[in-house]
Design an enzyme around this catalytic site. Structure first.
Site, PDB file in Angstrom:
ATOM      1  N   PHE A 112      20.065 -24.161  45.114  1.00 30.70           N
ATOM      2  CA  PHE A 112      21.237 -24.265  45.997  1.00 30.70           C
ATOM      3  C   PHE A 112      22.304 -25.199  45.439  1.00 30.70           C
ATOM      4  O   PHE A 112      23.450 -25.169  45.895  1.00 30.70           O
ATOM      5  CB  PHE A 112      20.810 -24.735  47.391  1.00 30.70           C
ATOM      6  CG  PHE A 112      20.670 -26.226  47.517  1.00 30.70           C
ATOM      7  CD1 PHE A 112      19.548 -26.878  47.044  1.00 30.70           C
ATOM      8  CD2 PHE A 112      21.687 -26.985  48.087  1.00 30.70           C
ATOM      9  CE1 PHE A 112      19.431 -28.260  47.142  1.00 30.70           C
ATOM     10  CE2 PHE A 112      21.580 -28.361  48.193  1.00 30.70           C
ATOM     11  CZ  PHE A 112      20.448 -29.009  47.711  1.00 30.70           C
ATOM     12  N   LYS A 113      21.951 -26.032  44.463  1.00 30.22           N
ATOM     13  CA  LYS A 113      22.950 -26.972  43.944  1.00 30.22           C
ATOM     14  C   LYS A 113      24.138 -26.251  43.321  1.00 30.22           C
ATOM     15  O   LYS A 113      25.230 -26.813  43.238  1.00 30.22           O
ATOM     16  CB  LYS A 113      22.298 -27.947  42.977  1.00 30.22           C
ATOM     17  CG  LYS A 113      21.354 -28.897  43.706  1.00 30.22           C
ATOM     18  CD  LYS A 113      20.928 -30.072  42.882  1.00 30.22           C
ATOM     19  CE  LYS A 113      20.184 -31.099  43.721  1.00 30.22           C
ATOM     20  NZ  LYS A 113      18.858 -30.625  44.196  1.00 30.22           N
TER      21      LYS A 113
END
Ligand SMILES: *Cc1c(COP(=O)(O)O)cnc(C)c1O
Length: 471
Positions: A112-113
């Protein structure tokens, strides 16, 4: 919009000033002076927007020093189906009645980064060009942050990345992801040591103010407000997919380490998004679960910080937590400074259990929490695969396990998927006796040529490498 420091420094800054900075001058974290409020009519209008347009609407509430047309173009360039795999960008999948998985891990590094880092790459390139400046990003990674930063900054003008990682200690897939990048502005430095050595080197280099200024050293760590703000967008996007009309309430369960991801959920809730609960899930490193259960925040020493099978949540302290505590204490900066600067510095802990504000973490701010262990992780991965035919990674499994403890009839629970299983193949094999699914684009990446320099755990050696490569 002006930004203030959680520790009360009198200066106010605008967005582009804090974009390229880390901490505020007094060691505090930057927050907007107020949270813009979103009413039902705005929610109804936003519900129909594609992701990039939604991102523009939310970001423009916090950024007033980039012309709107430019900001809209940056969002459109960032959030494309080509980069994130689907038109929805963050597709919601139903697991079973009332329980959903929001797919935040379909970007270039499968965690998700990317959601925030891809935007940061665009913002950095834009702002550096406007100023006619360059930036050399120095970081330490045990996996997800470093690769997300490299994929966001590769080929960007005015930016170089020097990313240290512990030599031989990342998973083969993570090493392949980072070391196969051939872009000349990306430098992989494998340090002969552990992750803490890498962090110590970054600290030592950043504390050499002469060197830092001369070589324009910056960071992309999770305390950067721009990253947090970019993450606010997918809470809205998840909400819209889980509901049919605004007014309905939704809960989110968030696998947590540094409190960045869930802090963005807190901001979304403060803006008026109808979030019922924010369920915080930790692994065995349960600093945050302990706080939400007891009111005691106790930073761990390195001998007390466990290496787990959800390694991106292996933290000893939560670097974004100060933002929430500042709000919890009614934005009392003197008190926040006293807790984080004095008490934590002196004793490594603070205790809010007898403070009336602590009860509000639950009642007014919607927080709930829980902890998940290696055995829980294996059981959750197995159950989700066998019964629901969905394969989840180890961090997402922690979120899912804790989410189940906080389900309420009539309130959809959205679990944030923070990585894809292929990044943590060892534990998937342990749980399922088979290799994880792998997106086709990643077939055979372990065999690609690698670009990495091995260096001893010595800040002086890292400095001379940087000096030699900043022509
Ligand atoms: C970074 C990360 C987390 C923790 O997120 P925070 O914002 O630090 O709380 C969880 N899961 C994965 C896969 C990560 O990469």
């Amino acid at each position: 919009m002006q930004y203030l420091s959680t520790r009360g420094h009198p200066d106010r800054r605008r967005f582009c000033e804090i974009l390229l900075e880390g901490l505020a001058p007094d060691g505090g974290l930057y927050l907007p002076e107020y949270y813009p409020q979103v009413d039902a009519a705005t929610l109804a209008r936003w519900r129909k927007l594609p992701y990039d347009a939604l991102a523009f609407e939310i970001l423009s509430l916090y950024i007033d020093d980039i012309p709107p047309a430019d900001l809209r173009a940056l969002c459109a360039r960032t959030y494309t189906a080509q980069v994130f795999g689907t038109r929805e960008i963050v597709p919601l999948k139903k697991l079973e009645d009332g329980l959903f998985l929001e797919g935040l891990s379909n970007g270039p590094t499968l965690a998700f980064k990317d959601m925030a880092m891809q935007l940061l790459g665009q913002l950095f390139e834009y702002e550096l060009a406007r100023r006619g400046e360059q930036l050399n990003i120095l970081g330490a990674t045990s996996g997800d942050t470093g690769s997300a930063a490299e994929y966001a900054m590769r080929g960007k003008k005015g930016i170089r990345v020097f990313m240290t990682s512990p030599h031989g200690r990342m998973s083969p897939f993570q090493q392949a992801q980072m070391f196969s990048l051939q872009d000349p502005n990306i430098h992989n430095l494998a340090i002969e040591g552990v992750f803490d050595d890498c962090q110590d080197i970054v600290k030592a280099v950043s504390n050499d103010l002469d060197f830092k200024r001369r070589y324009r050293i910056g960071t992309v760590n999770s305390i950067n407000w721009a990253r947090l703000m970019a993450q606010v967008v997918y809470y809205f996007a998840g909400y819209f997919q889980a509901t049919t009309e605004s007014g309905q309430r939704v809960s989110f369960a968030v696998p947590s380490g540094n409190f960045g991801n869930i802090c963005a959920g807190h901001v979304a809730r403060m803006m008026g998004l109808p979030i019922d609960k924010l369920v915080l899930a930790t692994n065995e490193n349960d600093v945050l679960d302990e706080f939400f259960r007891t009111g005691v925040y106790r930073v761990r020493g390195s001998s007390d910080t466990h290496e787990t099978s959800s390694p991106s949540m292996d933290i000893s302290k939560a670097s974004n937590f100060e933002r929430f505590v500042f709000d919890l204490l009614g934005r009392d900066a003197a008190r926040t400074r006293q807790l984080f600067d004095e008490e934590l510095g002196r004793t490594g802990r603070f205790d809010l259990s007898r403070d009336p504000a602590f009860a509000q973490a639950r009642t007014r701010y919607g927080f709930a929490s829980g902890r998940s262990t290696h055995a829980d992780r294996l059981a959750t991965i197995r159950d989700t695969w066998q019964r629901l035919h969905v394969m989840v990674d180890t961090h997402t499994a922690d979120g899912l396990k804790v989410a189940r403890q906080h389900l309420q009839p009539g309130v959809p629970m959205v679990v944030l998927e923070t990585a894809l299983p292929v990044k943590f193949a060892g534990t998937i094999v342990e749980a399922l006796g088979r290799e994880p699914q792998r997106p086709a684009a990643f077939d055979g990446i372990e065999l690609l040529p690698k670009r990495v320099t091995v260096l001893p755990a010595d800040a002086a050696k890292v400095k001379s490498y940087i000096a030699a490569h900043c022509a």
